[in-house]
Design an enzyme around this catalytic site. Sequence first.
Site, PDB file in Angstrom:
ATOM      1  N   SER A 102      28.755 -42.778 -34.036  1.00  0.00           N
ATOM      2  CA  SER A 102      29.202 -43.825 -33.781  1.00  0.00           C
ATOM      3  C   SER A 102      29.219 -44.952 -33.812  1.00  0.00           C
ATOM      4  CB  SER A 102      29.058 -43.307 -31.879  1.00  0.00           C
ATOM      5  OG  SER A 102      28.825 -42.373 -31.035  1.00  0.00           O
TER       6      SER A 102
HETATM    7  N1  SAH Z   1      24.795 -39.020 -31.193  1.00  0.00           N
HETATM    8  C1  SAH Z   1      25.173 -39.185 -33.083  1.00  0.00           C
HETATM    9  C2  SAH Z   1      26.473 -39.285 -32.340  1.00  0.00           C
HETATM   10  C3  SAH Z   1      26.577 -37.696 -33.052  1.00  0.00           C
HETATM   11  S1  SAH Z   1      28.705 -37.108 -32.689  1.00  0.00           S
HETATM   12  C4  SAH Z   1      24.310 -39.848 -33.460  1.00  0.00           C
HETATM   13  O1  SAH Z   1      23.916 -41.103 -33.799  1.00  0.00           O
HETATM   14  O2  SAH Z   1      24.816 -39.949 -35.059  1.00  0.00           O
HETATM   15  C5  SAH Z   1      28.358 -35.781 -31.350  1.00  0.00           C
HETATM   16  C6  SAH Z   1      27.034 -34.925 -32.263  1.00  0.00           C
HETATM   17  O3  SAH Z   1      27.150 -33.622 -31.251  1.00  0.00           O
HETATM   18  C7  SAH Z   1      27.607 -33.683 -32.412  1.00  0.00           C
HETATM   19  O4  SAH Z   1      27.472 -33.893 -34.507  1.00  0.00           O
HETATM   20  C8  SAH Z   1      28.410 -32.067 -32.606  1.00  0.00           C
HETATM   21  O5  SAH Z   1      27.856 -31.346 -33.753  1.00  0.00           O
HETATM   22  C9  SAH Z   1      27.329 -32.255 -31.336  1.00  0.00           C
HETATM   23  N2  SAH Z   1      27.761 -31.789 -30.429  1.00  0.00           N
HETATM   24  C10 SAH Z   1      28.990 -31.159 -30.001  1.00  0.00           C
HETATM   25  N3  SAH Z   1      28.805 -30.207 -28.777  1.00  0.00           N
HETATM   26  C11 SAH Z   1      27.298 -30.129 -28.564  1.00  0.00           C
HETATM   27  C12 SAH Z   1      26.510 -29.288 -27.516  1.00  0.00           C
HETATM   28  N4  SAH Z   1      27.804 -28.064 -26.557  1.00  0.00           N
HETATM   29  N5  SAH Z   1      25.379 -29.433 -27.974  1.00  0.00           N
HETATM   30  C13 SAH Z   1      25.032 -29.644 -28.851  1.00  0.00           C
HETATM   31  N6  SAH Z   1      25.317 -31.128 -29.390  1.00  0.00           N
HETATM   32  C14 SAH Z   1      26.848 -30.819 -29.484  1.00  0.00           C
END
Ligand code: SAH
Length: 252
Positions: A102
């Site tokens: 993000s």
């Molecule tokens: N917090 C992260 C941002 C990640 S983007 C950072 O600091 O980099 C969102 C993430 O959520 C992605 O890696 C994606 O694979 C994950 N995601 C999507 N659906 C999910 C689910 N049902 N359970 C766990 N993770 C999930």
Amino acid sequence: MWEEMGEKGGGTMKWLVYLFLLGFIAGGCGKVSREKMKSEQPQYEKWRHRMVEEQIHRRGVDDERVLQAMEKVPRHLFVPEHLRDQAYADEPLPIGYGQTISQPYIVAYMTEQLALKGDERVLEIGTGSGYQAAILAELCDSVFTIEIVPELSKRAQEVIRELGYTNVQFRVGDGYQGWPEKAPFDAIIVTAAPRSIPQPLIDQLKVGGRMIIPVGDFYQDLYLITRTKQGIRKERKLPVRFVPMKGKAEEM
Ligand code: SAH
């Protein structure tokens, strides 16, 4: 006799030349990388400081502890190597597998909404790069983070361990169900967007606890959910764009 001497002398000379060249190359390389390291660190620190001032503080995030955490955590180590120089820009960045880290402001904003004091247990859904988890690790007692893409979780674990954090626990799986064995949580942060708020996450929030979560399809809003004795309070905060939550959330 002469020829023999010549041979010998020439051989020694050749070795001396090789040694000289080797020394030159090795010395040269060492110098370059040392200089690069020296020049890289202050440069990233400077960019990070500017990021905190211009993108975060100036836009209204003023929780001192959040600002300090954003100032401390080396965001460039959480992005793919070829994007390191963009790590402190005012934008999200790709981290592979169609996912993103993000925008710095959004990380700071969401973290501030959790109002962490230092002794909380926090659940994160969507480990991704691990950057948000590292910020949380600076601000609370323990972080529990779930990621659905195993490769991303593995990479995040490596970076977090490398940085020396010992208060982050990782799980690979669908975060829709939360982490019942570790519940209840003082705070929950969701970084992938479901169409509606997953009930298991509400159930795993302590009374008085806070959850920040993007909700929606193409257009999403960030909601702050507070669990009270009477039920839950929902406040709409900001329009946002997150990657969709995968797994069970897609069936709802
Ligand atoms: N917090 C992260 C941002 C990640 S983007 C950072 O600091 O980099 C969102 C993430 O959520 C992605 O890696 C994606 O694979 C994950 N995601 C999507 N659906 C999910 C689910 N049902 N359970 C766990 N993770 C999930």
